[in-house]
Enzyme design. Structure first.
Site, PDB file in Angstrom:
ATOM      1  N   HIS A 306      17.772   8.503  -8.883  1.00 12.64           N
ATOM      2  CA  HIS A 306      18.340   7.380  -8.129  1.00 12.64           C
ATOM      3  C   HIS A 306      19.515   6.808  -8.898  1.00 12.64           C
ATOM      4  O   HIS A 306      19.508   6.768 -10.128  1.00 12.64           O
ATOM      5  CB  HIS A 306      17.276   6.290  -7.911  1.00 12.64           C
ATOM      6  CG  HIS A 306      17.658   5.273  -6.885  1.00 12.64           C
ATOM      7  ND1 HIS A 306      18.434   4.181  -7.184  1.00 12.64           N
ATOM      8  CD2 HIS A 306      17.388   5.197  -5.552  1.00 12.64           C
ATOM      9  CE1 HIS A 306      18.618   3.464  -6.095  1.00 12.64           C
ATOM     10  NE2 HIS A 306      18.001   4.047  -5.079  1.00 12.64           N
ATOM     11  N   ASP A 363      13.794   8.044  -0.627  1.00 10.04           N
ATOM     12  CA  ASP A 363      14.428   8.825   0.440  1.00 10.04           C
ATOM     13  C   ASP A 363      13.697  10.149   0.667  1.00 10.04           C
ATOM     14  O   ASP A 363      13.590  10.622   1.799  1.00 10.04           O
ATOM     15  CB  ASP A 363      15.895   9.102   0.104  1.00 10.04           C
ATOM     16  CG  ASP A 363      16.711   7.826   0.011  1.00 10.04           C
ATOM     17  OD1 ASP A 363      16.612   7.010   0.941  1.00 10.04           O
ATOM     18  OD2 ASP A 363      17.416   7.635  -0.988  1.00 10.04           O
TER      19      ASP A 363
END
Length: 427
Positions: A306, A363
């Site tokens: 991330h 995600d």
């Protein structure tokens, strides 16, 4: 004694105050830098620049911490529902039982969308991307709600919040119905917000939609996890558009457009597109793990690591459990999801990924859940927008109440110096 930072520039020293947040985050206040020195800072992407002081969300990427209004995301996902968290994010405190019931009832008052909005959505082809349609419909709500909201009037602001929460959910699901060629559905005021999302999406005239509580609970958690995430691209967009005193619908429409980008809200769609590409190439997960580790190979694993979290994404830990429950409940036998599970299992034990802290992120797991529910990849970012809505509202409201100045970044000009104009016949 207050802390200061000293800048030496062209033989002179300048003092700038240090501002410290409630979580001991230091910031050098350079508000007067240009006035004092004539110079500006250059920070592409604003990775080191704070645009505001905010009381909404605390994020510590190094430690993997996310809190809304001081409450740990783990507690909120486990003990609250999305409407409860929306109230918290927007108004600053967890609602009492009475306030929560009132808030949900007040949202229901505004769930009916003007019939003329159908004329607008009818103008789009079925091939239009749902996010483009959603941005347009959100902006169009301004035409049907032309009154400017007085942010200093609590009653007006509260009504604007309820109206936005109610109508946005409906038009978001309409983008799916348009894409599928289905008739548009209306909110059922006898049901809850997340349950309404499912029936707005999937109920057909040929029969009622049977609710599945495991799925509703998983989506409720996903929406909570997406509710706010500090000053990301779309949130910053909402604030900077709102700083011109643009209305709430117009500012949120701009946020939807910012979220659309594959480097932001489109990341979970990119995960599924990657998995589909792996399947088309034979479905060998190990082959693609090796490609991801090869620095000379351009392939990158989507949904791992991330930009902000340098540790395990705290949201991913929560939604991984929900994803496992959804897959077990539905008994899905999908080769795409099997590839996803193999990649996940390998990344969690492979030293290359573990040492670099390239863990599956939110995600990755949200894409798996949406795929299992039969939601098309084009709709994934719309799902993200539904969850992020309370954060956008809260940030817009905070910015306006704080009387923040209009956003106006500076630049360093690197083009031509003054040039003499040359007539056409001499060029």
């Amino acid at each position: 004694m207050s802390k200061i930072a000293i800048l030496e520039y062209e033989g002179k020293k300048y003092e700038f105050p240090i501002i410290t947040g409630t979580e001991n985050e230091p910031a050098i206040d350079i508000n007067k830098l240009r006035d004092f020195t004539g110079a500006i800072t250059l920070d592409p992407g604003y990775k080191n620049s704070g645009s505001c002081e905010s009381k909404i969300t605390f994020l510590d990427g190094e430690e993997g911490i996310l809190r809304y209004r001081g409450y740990a995301i783990e507690d909120l996902a486990d003990k609250a529902n999305f409407i409860e968290v929306s109230y918290l994010v927007i108004f600053g405190e967890l609602p009492t039982k009475e306030q929560l019931v009132q808030f949900e009832n007040d949202i229901r008052k505004y769930t009916l969308v003007n019939e003329e909005m159908k004329n607008i959505i009818d103008g789009f082809p079925k091939t239009a991307h749902p996010m483009g349609v959603l941005a347009s419909l959100t902006s169009a709500l301004t035409a049907f709600n032309p009154k400017v909201v007085n942010v200093d009037n609590e009653k007006e602001m509260y009504e604007a919040v309820c109206k936005t929460m109610g109508k946005f959910l409906v038009i978001a699901t309409w983008t799916y119905r348009k894409m599928m060629g289905y008739p548009l559905n209306y909110y059922d005021n006898t049901k809850g917000y997340v349950e309404n999302f499912m029936r707005l999406m999937f109920e057909l005239p040929t029969g009622p939609y049977a609710k599945n509580q495991v799925i509703i609970d998983a989506l409720d958690k996903l929406f909570i996890l997406h509710a706010d995430h500090e000053q990301n691209c779309s949130t910053s967009t909402v604030r900077i558009v709102g700083s011109s005193h643009a209305g709430l619908f117009a500012s949120i429409s701009a946020g939807v457009s910012a979220l659309w980008g594959p480097l932001h809200g489109g990341a979970n769609q990119a995960v599924l597109e990657m998995l589909e590409a792996i399947q088309r190439d034979g479905g060998d997960a190990e082959k693609y793990m090796a490609k991801a580790k090869d620095k000379d190979d351009p392939f990158r694993l989507m949904g791992f690591g991330h930009r902000v979290y340098k540790n395990f994404d705290p949201r991913a830990k929560i939604i991984k459990r929900a994803a496992d429950e959804v897959l077990a409940t539905l008994g899905v036998n999908d080769p795409i999801l099997q590839i996803a599970k193999k990649l996940e299992e390998a990344a969690l034990v492979d030293d290359y990924f573990v040492s670099r802290k390239l863990y599956p992120n939110v995600d990755f797991y949200s894409g798996i859940i949406y795929r299992a529910l039969g939601i098309p990849t084009e709709m994934f970012t719309v799902m993200f927008a539904i969850g992020r809505l309370p954060g956008w509202i809260a940030q817009w409201k905070e910015m306006r109440l704080n009387k923040e100045p209009i956003g106006r970044p500076r630049q360093v000009y690197v083009g031509y110096p003054l040039r003499e104009f040359v007539a056409t016949d001499k060029r």
